[in-house]
Design a protein around this motif. Structure first.
Motif: not given
Length: 123
Positions: A12-17, A52-58, A67-69, A78-81
């Motif tokens: 918990a508190g860590g990160s994954l991509r 293509s439309t720079s659309s991002i939803y969360y 964060t998705t990119s 990618y999904l940076q968690m």
């Protein structure tokens, strides 16, 4: 086709991509979504990107943490968690559909699904 990878065990508190590599279609014209499903629970949407439309939803429960990119040159999303919580434990899937509305509103009709990658967050 979609190939998801990057899952694993983290405290918990860590990160994954997570990575989602696409092949066989023009990647940046499609909406790429991230979903997850925990044991005994329904699948839920996590994030969605259409480069293509720079659309991002969360989803609200990941805002500020995930964060998705996209890297169009690599045909990869990618999904940076970050700040992971035990309740983030699930199998994570990526999916692709040309229609953003389908991805956001009717994921059961989404065209292409990748295999899942397990994310386990220990307390």
């Amino acid at each position: 086709q979609l190939q998801a990878s990057g899952g694993g065990l983290v405290q918990a508190g860590g990160s994954l991509r997570l990575s989602c590599a696409a092949s066989g279609f023009t990647f940046d014209d499609y909406a790429i979504g991230w979903f997850r499903q925990a044991p005994g629970k329904e699948r839920e949407g996590v994030a969605c990107i259409r480069s293509s439309t720079s659309s991002i939803y969360y989803a609200d429960f990941v805002k500020g943490r995930f964060t998705t990119s996209s890297d169009n040159a690599k045909n990869t999303v990618y999904l940076q968690m970050n700040s992971l919580k035990p309740e983030d434990t699930a199998v994570y899937y990526c999916a692709a559909d040309f229609n953003l509305a389908t991805m956001l509103g009717q994921p059961e009709n989404v065209e292409v699904w990748g295999q899942g990658t397990q994310v386990t967050v220990s307390s």
